[in-house]
Enzyme design. Structure first.
Site, PDB file in Angstrom:
ATOM      1  N   ASP A   1       0.345  -1.499   4.002  1.00 51.65           N
ATOM      2  CA  ASP A   1       0.152  -0.087   3.694  1.00 51.65           C
ATOM      3  C   ASP A   1       0.871   0.762   4.739  1.00 51.65           C
ATOM      4  O   ASP A   1       0.627   0.620   5.928  1.00 51.65           O
ATOM      5  CB  ASP A   1      -1.347   0.240   3.682  1.00 51.65           C
ATOM      6  CG  ASP A   1      -1.651   1.603   3.109  1.00 51.65           C
ATOM      7  OD1 ASP A   1      -0.947   2.574   3.455  1.00 51.65           O
ATOM      8  OD2 ASP A   1      -2.607   1.708   2.323  1.00 51.65           O
TER       9      ASP A   1
ATOM     10  N   SER B   1      -7.136   6.602  -0.471  1.00 54.20           N
ATOM     11  CA  SER B   1      -6.513   7.296   0.649  1.00 54.20           C
ATOM     12  C   SER B   1      -7.519   8.284   1.260  1.00 54.20           C
ATOM     13  O   SER B   1      -8.588   7.870   1.692  1.00 54.20           O
ATOM     14  CB  SER B   1      -5.230   7.974   0.162  1.00 54.20           C
ATOM     15  OG  SER B   1      -4.387   8.309   1.219  1.00 54.20           O
TER      16      SER B   1
ATOM     17  N   HIS C   1       0.823   1.680  -0.886  1.00 53.40           N
ATOM     18  CA  HIS C   1      -0.342   2.485  -0.529  1.00 53.40           C
ATOM     19  C   HIS C   1      -1.215   2.689  -1.763  1.00 53.40           C
ATOM     20  O   HIS C   1      -0.829   3.420  -2.680  1.00 53.40           O
ATOM     21  CB  HIS C   1       0.112   3.836   0.032  1.00 53.40           C
ATOM     22  CG  HIS C   1      -1.016   4.752   0.403  1.00 53.40           C
ATOM     23  ND1 HIS C   1      -2.027   4.381   1.264  1.00 53.40           N
ATOM     24  CD2 HIS C   1      -1.288   6.023   0.022  1.00 53.40           C
ATOM     25  CE1 HIS C   1      -2.865   5.393   1.414  1.00 53.40           C
ATOM     26  NE2 HIS C   1      -2.444   6.398   0.654  1.00 53.40           N
TER      27      HIS C   1
END
Length: 525
Positions: free
Chosen positions: A465, A239, A492
């Site tokens: 995602d 991320s 995610h």
């Protein structure tokens, strides 16, 4: 981005957690200036004393800030912790310093080096992620071959000084306005000035707030690499960690051995374009969740997924004026949206969202508020990590500043891209929470461009995602000239969870043996 760029402007924390659930949460906690002269930074003789320091490893118990962290640390009994000193301002290496909290789980076999991880955020704790990842990958080739190392970036968690803007009691009151760009919240100029002053006072000064940008955090990684004794860096970022890794690659390409970036942020997009794209991803995930709900009996969103947003509005919009009781507090519109968004990060949490929406029909908000609590990792004793505060400060040093007019246009674009979040009332005053920040952002867009001398990298991207769209993973792989592993499914980030054998094998082949997957290869969730 562990990232929750969209942290609800009003945060409330309480509740309890299971250790097994915390590992999943930790792994899912999942953003205009010119590029700095990295050659001068990396070769500066003033950094030698930082590169040559030794870490004094010790038990991690005193590094925990909440009972949740203590419980997770205890599940990784071989983990040890220590501190690394870095310049607060790299332009003045002889000036004030910061101390990074670092955790290490020694390899189960003979290590070939360190695998440095970052779980995202910005604001996610690397110590927490190290313990959780060691649990998830306890029998994996990665933890046999590498010392697993994580750190709390400057300003985060147990690093010193840490960003601190309010007490736990104030946080529990639910009246905190803290985000770089609101959705339904409406700020005054006085409020944005007050939050800066309050954060500066509680964090140790304005110079602390202005030192926490991603470019300085990437420089810290290079100091840590040297202190760990690694000639080159092996890095796994998820991320926001993909941004941190890409910026490190831009600044220190010659120091990269291998870099796996999971749940990629698009380095070519500026603040507005990326935020709108991320919210659009949450709308897609909301619709996927609604279709799942429609296939079951008594779905609160109805049997027709195409009308789910409209039905949701009927249920949730009244909260804008009239909150409902929830646990030991109450749930308003922002908290309800925050709970839904938190649950959309992983398909496994969809049933909890559905339960929460059902409860709203009964004038209760327990489950959606609990989703907020679980995402923020506030413990049952009323202590909570500084994730939201650090996210705020780091974004102020990274993101583009928006005028009031630009903020209002952004909010309108967000509601157009993600109509499930629209409160259905006229809103004004989408002020940038960083409008009084004393220095300009230092990241710059685009970043990680035209990097020379970077070895092959690997980007992992899930097609469904909800917050870092697959298109961004494609672009980051192109930007870095690396390989792309596409994972078909919803969610995610995936690598640190250790739950997918296909991904596990490809990640290990790359990080250990530097073997990239064939072009076009994919895995399925």
């Amino acid at each position: 981005m562990l990232s929750r760029l969209f942290t609800s402007a009003r945060q409330k924390r309480s509740g309890s957690h299971t250790v097994a659930g915390l590992a999943v949460l930790a792994l899912g906690i999942a953003m205009t200036a010119c590029t700095s002269d990295t050659s001068a930074v990396s070769s500066s003789p003033g950094l030698q004393r930082f590169h040559s320091q030794q870490i004094t490893w010790e038990a991690c118990e005193s590094y925990a800030n909440t009972s949740i962290e203590s419980a997770v640390f205890a599940q990784a009994p071989t983990m040890e912790c220590g501190r690394v000193e870095v310049p607060l301002d790299y332009r003045d290496p002889d000036g004030k310093t910061a101390r990074l909290a670092v955790a290490r789980v020694p390899a189960r076999g003979e290590p070939i080096g360190s695998l440095l991880i970052n779980p995202g955020g910005p604001g996610g704790s690397g110590l927490f992620a190290t313990a959780a990842t060691a649990m998830a990958l306890q029998d994996a080739r990665l933890t046999e071959t590498f010392d697993l190392v994580g750190f709390d970036p400057r300003g985060v968690g147990s690093s010193e000084p840490a960003i601190d803007c309010f007490t736990d009691a104030v946080a529990d009151s639910g009246d905190i306005v803290l985000s770089t760009q609101g959705t339904a919240v409406q700020w005054t100029e006085e409020e944005t000035k007050d939050i800066l002053d309050q954060c500066a006072e509680r964090s140790g000064g304005v110079d602390v707030l202005t030192s926490v940008g991603t470019r300085d955090a990437a420089r810290d990684i290079d100091v840590l690499r040297a202190v760990l004794g690694d000639d080159q860096l092996t890095f796994l970022g998820q991320s926001y960690g993909t941004r941190l890794g890409a910026v490190y690659a831009e600044q220190f390409p010659q120091h990269v051995r291998a870099m796996l970036l999971d749940g990629a942020i698009d380095p070519t997009q500026g603040t507005v374009e990326r935020r709108v794209g991320a919210y659009a991803g949450f709308q897609r995930s909301f619709e996927q969740m609604a279709a799942f709900c429609a296939s079951q009996a008594d779905c609160p969103l109805g049997e027709d997924p195409t009308t789910a947003t409209e039905v949701f509005h009927q249920i949730v919009r009244p909260l804008h004026e009239t909150p409902v009781p929830a646990l030991n507090s109450e749930l308003g519109f922002d908290e309800a949206i925050g709970g839904v968004v938190a649950g959309l990060y992983t398909e496994a949490a969809w049933p909890r969202i559905i339960t929460g929406i059902t409860q709203l029909q009964q004038a209760r908000g327990d489950e959606l508020l609990q989703l907020n609590y679980d995402f923020s990792l506030r413990d049952g004793e009323g202590r909570w990590p500084n994730f939201a505060e650090a996210l705020y400060a780091i974004n102020c040093m990274d993101e583009q500043r928006l005028s009031l007019e630009e903020g209002n246009r952004l909010r309108a674009s967000i509601f157009e891209a993600a109509p499930f979040m629209d409160p259905g009332v006229a809103l004004t005053g989408a002020r940038d929470g960083c409008e009084h920040w004393p220095t300009e952002p230092t990241l710059g867009f685009p970043y990680a461009t035209d990097i020379e001398g970077l070895p092959p990298t690997l980007v992992v991207s899930i097609t469904g995602d909800p917050t870092t769209p697959h298109a961004g993973g494609i672009r980051l792989a192109e930007q870095l000239g690396g390989a792309l592993l596409t994972v078909d499914g919803e969610g995610h980030t995936i690598v640190m969870a250790g739950t997918n054998q296909c991904v596990n094998e490809i990640a290990a082949d790359y990080l250990i043996d530097l073997e990239l997957p064939p072009e076009g290869v994919s895995c399925e969730l």
